[in-house]
Every structure is written in structure tokens, then in C-alpha cells.
Write a protein that holds these residues in place. Structure first.
Motif, PDB file in Angstrom:
ATOM      1  N   GLN A   9       1.928   4.223   9.990  1.00  0.00           N
ATOM      2  CA  GLN A   9       2.837   3.333   9.254  1.00  0.00           C
ATOM      3  C   GLN A   9       2.093   2.217   8.520  1.00  0.00           C
ATOM      4  O   GLN A   9       2.596   1.109   8.373  1.00  0.00           O
ATOM      5  N   ALA A  10       0.899   2.561   8.003  1.00  0.00           N
ATOM      6  CA  ALA A  10       0.098   1.555   7.303  1.00  0.00           C
ATOM      7  C   ALA A  10       0.424   1.451   5.825  1.00  0.00           C
ATOM      8  O   ALA A  10      -0.089   0.564   5.140  1.00  0.00           O
ATOM      9  N   PHE A  29      -1.065   9.290   8.952  1.00  0.00           N
ATOM     10  CA  PHE A  29      -0.141   8.190   8.695  1.00  0.00           C
ATOM     11  C   PHE A  29       1.143   8.261   9.518  1.00  0.00           C
ATOM     12  O   PHE A  29       1.959   7.346   9.450  1.00  0.00           O
ATOM     13  N   GLN A  34      -5.377  -5.056   6.891  1.00  0.00           N
ATOM     14  CA  GLN A  34      -4.414  -5.996   7.460  1.00  0.00           C
ATOM     15  C   GLN A  34      -4.765  -7.451   7.139  1.00  0.00           C
ATOM     16  O   GLN A  34      -3.888  -8.304   7.058  1.00  0.00           O
ATOM     17  N   PHE A  65      -3.945   4.507  11.090  1.00  0.00           N
ATOM     18  CA  PHE A  65      -3.154   4.278   9.882  1.00  0.00           C
ATOM     19  C   PHE A  65      -1.665   4.582  10.060  1.00  0.00           C
ATOM     20  O   PHE A  65      -0.947   4.717   9.079  1.00  0.00           O
ATOM     21  N   ARG A 103      -8.565  -0.033   8.591  1.00  0.00           N
ATOM     22  CA  ARG A 103      -7.215  -0.533   8.842  1.00  0.00           C
ATOM     23  C   ARG A 103      -7.250  -2.029   9.166  1.00  0.00           C
ATOM     24  O   ARG A 103      -6.413  -2.809   8.691  1.00  0.00           O
ATOM     25  N   ASN A 124       0.838  -1.189   0.000  1.00  0.00           N
ATOM     26  CA  ASN A 124       0.000   0.000   0.000  1.00  0.00           C
ATOM     27  C   ASN A 124       0.880   1.248   0.000  1.00  0.00           C
ATOM     28  O   ASN A 124       2.041   1.207   0.419  1.00  0.00           O
TER      29      ASN A 124
END
Length: 372
Positions: free
Chosen positions: A208-209, A199, A178, A206, A174, A34
Motif C-alpha cells: 500500500q505504498a 504492492f 516515506q 511496498f 520505502r 506515488n
């Protein structure tokens, strides 16, 4: 036909450069990761994303573009997101069956549009859209991927998910991301400061997503070539110094480069050469067209915001320093911070590094001739 395009997604020959940026997006998503895309307003994020979509669709991915701006409630999200997903399906009956298997409390409706093409919609009669329904809908891309191809979802104006905080949308999405194996996401939006907080704040869902990516100004040499080539199609000469003047006036922001170039094209169409006078006249024409809007925009700001806007016309580095505040007769730090927050939230100013700037370079030109 005017070869310069603004105010809409730029495609085809009107889109130039960004090859490396596009390549990174394509490779990141195709590789199963992502990504979140940052850039100030009008830097061409959406046009870049659509260029990447074109390339990814050639690689046989299902690419779903979704704009959060029209979303104002859970119901509107369900209706619009389901429609966006349906639009990428070749078999709407199969899609409707999949929808029913996941979202059992809402009835899909298949019909025909004005042109006789099949259409998918939703009947909310007797239904309540809550967190459970939204959760079920968010599983739909993964189900599509299991039944056919990998799905890539492009969420535009993603900062607007704040409208759905009552159903804890950020955390819900989120958790789905995952778990999903056949779906990847690109997030982007026009309010960079909100996106970065989403982020990069450890307390947000979110954090460090996604891989983070920033786009900046286009290389001048590419802009020079683009403008010269387009004007040459009509036998109109544009020398390098004049192009640099255009780039300077527009702060090298793609949207405003195209806007001014379009105005110059209209004004210079009967000429064989674009002179500095033609450029300046075109600038004046743009300012005249926008004068009422700029006047109203400036007039509705508080005194502290007006003071800051006028100060930014001469530079925006270290604006909270004592020297900057004194030199520009600005209010104290607390009031100044509120002014910065308000103007940033409204997209009137933006920031790169430690420097703030007015997002619209023509608004800045307007302000340079204005006094409180």
C-alpha cells in the motif's frame, strides 16, 4: 516512411488514445502522490509513461526515468541511477558537489562525451558499495528538489529490485520515500504478478505504498480510427471489417497491432485498398520471420508447459478446474501450478481476472498449427 512503430517507445503521432490514463498519472504525481502501474506485457506502459513525462516536464517538474533491467549489483545501480539523475541537471558541477556532500566515499568524475557534451560518471576505485552508500544515493533526489524543483522518478521494470535483496533495497527505498517531501515515484514493470505481490502483500515493504492503476485494451473505435487515418495518408483504404480482423488477430494488444500494421503497410504500399488477403499474407510473413524463435521457445519448455500452452490456444478460463484439466489432458494441479508459475515468470503467459492467456498472439497462432 512507415507510420507504425513497435519495439521502441512510441511517441508523437504514433501514440494514440490513453488520454484518461495519462491524465490520471499526471494528476496523481503532480498532486504529490506515488503510483504503481499494472498492465500485461506489450500494452504500451512505457510509451504511456513517456507521454506523461512530456506533460509533466511542461509543468516544470524534473522527471527522471530509470530502467532497473540493466541493474545486476549495488555498484551497477549506483552508477546507472547517478547517471540518470545527472542527465536531468543543467549544471553538472553543482550536481557533482551535491553528490559529494551526500555520498562521501565515492568520487564523481566530470568529463566530455564523444560529441563534446559534458558527462557525469563515477570512479569506484578503492570504494565499497554497500547499503550505506545506496542509502545516501537515494537521498539525492530529495536534495535536488530542495535546491530547485520537485522531482518525479519513474522506475521501469521495478520488479528487478529483487536483484538487490542482499542490501535490503525494498525496505531501504520505502523508508526514503516515506521521508521525502519533494519527490514522488511511479513504479511499473513487465511482470505484473511480481509487481502486484510487491504492492499487495502485507509482508512486503511496498504494501500500500502507492496508488494502484491498471491499463487494459484500447477501445476498438480508437484503434479503428488510428489505423484508417494512417493508411489514408498514402491513399490506402482500410475498411472497418478488415481493421476488426487485425484487432482480433493481435488480441487488441498495442505492440502487436503496430507490428502487424507495419507489415501490412510494407506489403500494401502499392495498393489502394487493404484486402483480407493482404492481411493474411502479412500475418504469414510475421510468422515466417519469427518461426525459428517460436520453435526454439516452444522446444525448450517442459512437457507440462507445452501441454498448457496448447490448451491456452483454445481458452484460458478456470484452468485448474477438473473439467479443464480433463478436456486438455493436463497434469495434476501441483504440476500444472508449477507450469503456470514458470511460464508467468518468463512472461510467456499472463492473466487478467480468472483467465490466463499467451502474451504473444503470434506465438499463439504458431502453436495452433503445432502438436507435441
Amino acid at each position: 516512411m512507415n507510420p507504425f512503430s513497435y519495439g521502441a517507445v512510441v511517441k508523437g503521432e504514433n501514440f494514440y488514445d490513453r488520454e484518461e490514463d495519462c491524465k490520471r498519472i499526471v494528476e496523481t504525481l503532480a498532486g504529490g502522490n506515488n503510483i504503481v502501474l499494472y498492465a500485461p506485457r506489450r500494452f504500451g506502459k512505457t510509451s504511456l509513461v513517456f507521454r506523461a513525462i512530456e506533460q509533466l516536464e511542461k509543468q516544470d517538474f524534473i522527471c527522471v526515468y530509470f530502467d532497473f533491467m540493466p541493474v545486476f549489483s549495488p555498484e551497477s545501480f549506483v552508477r546507472l541511477y547517478a547517471k540518470a539523475l545527472a542527465a536531468k541537471q543543467s549544471n553538472l558541477q553543482k550536481f557533482a558537489n551535491t553528490f559529494v556532500s551526500l555520498v562521501k566515499s565515492i568520487r564523481p568524475v566530470l568529463g566530455f562525451g564523444q560529441e563534446g557534451t559534458p558527462e557525469f560518471s563515477i570512479d569506484f576505485a578503492g570504494s565499497t558499495v554497500d547499503e550505506t552508500v545506496v542509502s545516501q544515493l537515494l537521498d539525492l533526489p530529495e536534495m535536488i528538489a530542495k535546491n530547485s524543483k520537485r522531482v518525479l522518478v519513474f522506475f521501469d521494470e521495478f520488479q528487478e529490485v529483487e536483484k538487490l535483496k542482499d542490501i535490503h533495497f525494498e525496505g531501504l527505498l520505502r523508508s526514503k520515500i516515506q521521508q521525502q517531501q519533494g519527490v514522488n515515484y511511479l513504479f511499473f514493470g513487465s511482470k505484473t504478478h511480481i509487481m502486484q505481490a510487491m504492492f499487495n502483500d502485507k509482508k512486503r515493504a511496498f504494501y500500500q505504498a502507492a496508488s494502484q492503476m491498471t491499463i487494459s485494451h484500447l477501445p476498438e473505435k480508437d484503434t479503428i480510427a488510428f489505423l484508417q487515418q494512417n493508411f489514408s495518408k498514402k491513399g490506402i483504404h482500410l475498411d472497418e471489417n478488415t481493421v476488426r480482423h487485425i484487432i482480433s488477430v493481435t488480441a487488441n494488444v498495442p505492440h502487436y497491432i503496430q507490428l502487424l500494421a507495419a507489415e501490412i503497410w510494407q506489403y500494401a504500399e502499392s495498393n489502394t485498398c487493404v484486402t483480407p488477403e493482404i492481411v493474411n499474407t502479412s500475418i504469414s510473413r510475421v510468422l515466417a520471420l519469427k518461426n525459428d524463435y517460436y520453435m526454439e521457445l516452444f522446444d525448450r519448455q517442459s512437457k507440462s508447459k507445452k501441454q498448457l500452452l496448447l490448451a491456452l490456444c483454445t481458452g484460458g478460463k478456470n484452468i485448474f478446474s477438473g473439467a479443464y484439466i480433463r478436456a486438455n489432458n493436463l497434469p495434476g494441479s501441483a504440476t500444472l501450478q508449477r507450469a503456470v508459475n514458470g511460464l508467468t515468470h518468463d512472461g510467456i503467459i499472463d492473466k487478467t481476472g480468472n483467465e490466463y492467456f499467451i502474451s504473444d498472439p503470434f506465438f499463439q497462432l504458431f502453436l495452433k498449427d503445432f502438436s507435441i
